[in-house]
Design a protein around this motif. Structure first.
Motif, PDB file in Angstrom:
ATOM      1  N   GLY A  91       0.822  -1.195   0.000  1.00 21.95           N
ATOM      2  CA  GLY A  91       0.000   0.000   0.000  1.00 21.95           C
ATOM      3  C   GLY A  91       0.861   1.250   0.000  1.00 21.95           C
ATOM      4  O   GLY A  91       1.875   1.312   0.702  1.00 21.95           O
ATOM      5  N   PHE A  92       0.451   2.235  -0.789  1.00 22.98           N
ATOM      6  CA  PHE A  92       1.187   3.487  -0.916  1.00 22.98           C
ATOM      7  C   PHE A  92       0.302   4.581  -0.331  1.00 22.98           C
ATOM      8  O   PHE A  92      -0.717   4.952  -0.929  1.00 22.98           O
ATOM      9  N   LEU A  93       0.663   5.083   0.843  1.00 24.14           N
ATOM     10  CA  LEU A  93      -0.193   5.995   1.582  1.00 24.14           C
ATOM     11  C   LEU A  93       0.475   7.353   1.784  1.00 24.14           C
ATOM     12  O   LEU A  93       1.698   7.455   1.847  1.00 24.14           O
ATOM     13  N   GLY A  94      -0.364   8.359   1.933  1.00 25.13           N
ATOM     14  CA  GLY A  94       0.113   9.703   2.231  1.00 25.13           C
ATOM     15  C   GLY A  94      -1.035  10.677   2.136  1.00 25.13           C
ATOM     16  O   GLY A  94      -2.019  10.424   1.438  1.00 25.13           O
ATOM     17  N   PRO A  95      -0.952  11.811   2.819  1.00 26.51           N
ATOM     18  CA  PRO A  95      -2.006  12.827   2.722  1.00 26.51           C
ATOM     19  C   PRO A  95      -2.121  13.356   1.296  1.00 26.51           C
ATOM     20  O   PRO A  95      -1.224  13.149   0.470  1.00 26.51           O
ATOM     21  N   ASN A  96      -3.220  14.047   1.000  1.00 25.14           N
ATOM     22  CA  ASN A  96      -3.349  14.704  -0.298  1.00 25.14           C
ATOM     23  C   ASN A  96      -2.167  15.635  -0.512  1.00 25.14           C
ATOM     24  O   ASN A  96      -1.775  16.371   0.391  1.00 25.14           O
ATOM     25  N   GLY A  97      -1.585  15.582  -1.720  1.00 23.07           N
ATOM     26  CA  GLY A  97      -0.446  16.428  -2.023  1.00 23.07           C
ATOM     27  C   GLY A  97       0.881  15.871  -1.556  1.00 23.07           C
ATOM     28  O   GLY A  97       1.909  16.548  -1.651  1.00 23.07           O
ATOM     29  N   ALA A  98       0.881  14.625  -1.058  1.00 23.19           N
ATOM     30  CA  ALA A  98       2.123  14.041  -0.542  1.00 23.19           C
ATOM     31  C   ALA A  98       3.090  13.637  -1.645  1.00 23.19           C
ATOM     32  O   ALA A  98       4.278  13.471  -1.399  1.00 23.19           O
ATOM     33  N   GLY A  99       2.585  13.441  -2.884  1.00 21.67           N
ATOM     34  CA  GLY A  99       3.447  13.051  -3.996  1.00 21.67           C
ATOM     35  C   GLY A  99       3.224  11.639  -4.493  1.00 21.67           C
ATOM     36  O   GLY A  99       4.016  11.131  -5.295  1.00 21.67           O
ATOM     37  N   LYS A 100       2.129  10.996  -4.073  1.00 22.92           N
ATOM     38  CA  LYS A 100       1.886   9.601  -4.470  1.00 22.92           C
ATOM     39  C   LYS A 100       1.668   9.479  -5.971  1.00 22.92           C
ATOM     40  O   LYS A 100       2.313   8.663  -6.644  1.00 22.92           O
ATOM     41  N   SER A 101       0.731  10.259  -6.519  1.00 21.82           N
ATOM     42  CA  SER A 101       0.422  10.163  -7.951  1.00 21.82           C
ATOM     43  C   SER A 101       1.618  10.590  -8.799  1.00 21.82           C
ATOM     44  O   SER A 101       1.896   9.990  -9.842  1.00 21.82           O
ATOM     45  N   THR A 102       2.337  11.615  -8.345  1.00 25.68           N
ATOM     46  CA  THR A 102       3.533  12.058  -9.079  1.00 25.68           C
ATOM     47  C   THR A 102       4.572  10.951  -9.127  1.00 25.68           C
ATOM     48  O   THR A 102       5.199  10.711 -10.163  1.00 25.68           O
ATOM     49  N   THR A 103       4.747  10.238  -8.024  1.00 20.63           N
ATOM     50  CA  THR A 103       5.706   9.125  -7.986  1.00 20.63           C
ATOM     51  C   THR A 103       5.299   8.033  -8.965  1.00 20.63           C
ATOM     52  O   THR A 103       6.139   7.506  -9.716  1.00 20.63           O
ATOM     53  N   MET A 104       4.021   7.698  -8.995  1.00 25.44           N
ATOM     54  CA  MET A 104       3.554   6.662  -9.914  1.00 25.44           C
ATOM     55  C   MET A 104       3.692   7.111 -11.365  1.00 25.44           C
ATOM     56  O   MET A 104       4.050   6.306 -12.239  1.00 25.44           O
ATOM     57  N   ARG A 105       3.429   8.367 -11.632  1.00 22.17           N
ATOM     58  CA  ARG A 105       3.571   8.883 -12.995  1.00 22.17           C
ATOM     59  C   ARG A 105       5.034   8.808 -13.441  1.00 22.17           C
ATOM     60  O   ARG A 105       5.324   8.476 -14.591  1.00 22.17           O
ATOM     61  N   MET A 106       5.961   9.104 -12.546  1.00 17.65           N
ATOM     62  CA  MET A 106       7.374   9.018 -12.902  1.00 17.65           C
ATOM     63  C   MET A 106       7.797   7.571 -13.124  1.00 17.65           C
ATOM     64  O   MET A 106       8.642   7.286 -13.973  1.00 17.65           O
ATOM     65  N   ALA A 107       7.201   6.651 -12.371  1.00 14.79           N
ATOM     66  CA  ALA A 107       7.518   5.234 -12.572  1.00 14.79           C
ATOM     67  C   ALA A 107       7.153   4.779 -13.975  1.00 14.79           C
ATOM     68  O   ALA A 107       7.824   3.925 -14.566  1.00 14.79           O
ATOM     69  N   LEU A 108       6.094   5.385 -14.548  1.00 11.38           N
ATOM     70  CA  LEU A 108       5.612   5.009 -15.881  1.00 11.38           C
ATOM     71  C   LEU A 108       6.121   5.939 -16.979  1.00 11.38           C
ATOM     72  O   LEU A 108       5.674   5.849 -18.115  1.00 11.38           O
TER      73      LEU A 108
END
Length: 328
Positions: free
Chosen positions: A34-51
């Motif tokens: 599980g990849f957790l963090g508050p809104n704006g923590a950088g989760k989606s940005t990290t996944m976008r960079m992975a792809l």
């Protein structure tokens, strides 16, 4: 096949804003991470960079030792769902998946297999513009599974699903991990992650806060207590206080002993000849542990409501009940 996602000193800046700040961790196969963090923590940005959808300012993301852009027929190696609604509304579910299949040399027969797997076989020829949000989520999951990949990245996969759909995706993810696949999933639903994730990566303001098993995370970031139900609460309170144990009375009349263990409470009760109906250890939920760790990292924080008791409240088939696309 190693099937590892390796994130090394990853950073992303947008002007003066730091979205991801020196992030390093590894996502391993055979478990749901599980990849957790508050809104704006950088989760989606990290996944976008992975792809390869966003370019890092620094660091890198490797999948089995290679950049995503270097993978031939990438849908056969990595399945991803970042935004399920990024589908041409005029296409049918079947047409959308068939286009993806042809672009990655995946047999057309696989399209019908995944449509059946996600419960959309009866809606295969319908145009996506008429799909509910839950149906759109199922289509996104079908696209991620299309190439039967060993690695999966899913961003908020339960968004818009009804309770049956949530249980279905939970069982699906755990089943895929049990097959030895790497399953990396972000979510803001703590209760669901507690049931689904074996391991947690928690970030705040783009930095790593925790990389540990779900059980260890809850134990490390929560305050457990011993719950005591007794017909002699005042005598029990005095016995515990005399032994140096902090104790308070809960709203339901039970006692909560802090900084001790259930066995010691039982021994003190026996020594004092006290009648006890129940002694048990209670541990905070994943949500409470998450809030305790990430509270200072939240981008937006509401004031805690005054409860009057000094308590801080901060501390499978598509169904008609699934929400329509665009309604949040």
């Amino acid at each position: 096949m190693i099937r590892v996602i390796d994130i090394q000193n990853l950073s992303k800046r947008y002007g003066d804003t730091v979205a991801v700040d020196g992030l390093s961790f590894t996502v391993r196969p055979g478990r749901v991470t599980g990849f957790l963090g508050p809104n704006g923590a950088g989760k989606s940005t990290t996944m976008r960079m992975a792809l390869g959808l966003d370019h890092p300012t620094g660091g890198r993301v490797l999948i089995d030792g290679r950049f995503y852009r270097e993978l031939s027929c990438p849908l056969r190696r990595v399945g991803a769902m970042l935004e399920a609604r990024d589908v041409h509304p005029g296409r049918s579910a079947y047409g959308h998946l068939l286009w993806l299949a042809r672009s990655n040399r995946i047999p057309a027969a696989r399209v019908r297999e995944v449509l059946e797997l996600v419960g959309l076989e009866k809606a295969a020829r319908r145009r996506v513009r008429g799909f509910s949000l839950g149906m759109t989520q199922r289509l996104g999951i079908a696209a991620a599974l299309l190439g039967d990949p060993p690695v999966l990245l899913l961003d908020e996969p339960v968004n818009g699903l009804d309770p049956e759909g949530v249980r279905w995706i939970r069982n699906l993810m755990r089943g895929l991990a049990a097959e030895g696949r790497t399953v990396f999933v972000s979510s803001h639903l703590m209760g669901e992650m507690a049931l689904t994730a074996d391991h947690l990566v928690v970030i705040g303001r783009g930095r790593l806060l925790a990389d540990t098993s779900t059980r260890e995370f809850v134990e490390a970031n929560s305050r457990s207590h011993v719950r005591i139900r007794t017909p002699e609460p005042e005598r029990m309170r005095r016995a515990l206080a005399a032994a140096g144990v902090r104790v308070r009375q809960a709203a339901d009349g039970t006692l909560e002993a802090h900084g001790t263990e259930a066995a010691r409470v039982g021994e003190l009760a026996a020594a004092g000849g006290l009648t006890v109906h129940e002694i048990g250890t209670e541990t905070a939920s994943l949500e409470e542990a998450f809030m305790r760790l990430t509270g200072e990292s939240a981008e937006h924080r509401a004031a805690a409501p005054d409860t009057g008791d000094g308590t801080d409240r901060r501390a499978a088939r598509p169904r008609s009940g699934e929400r329509r696309a665009g309604r949040r």
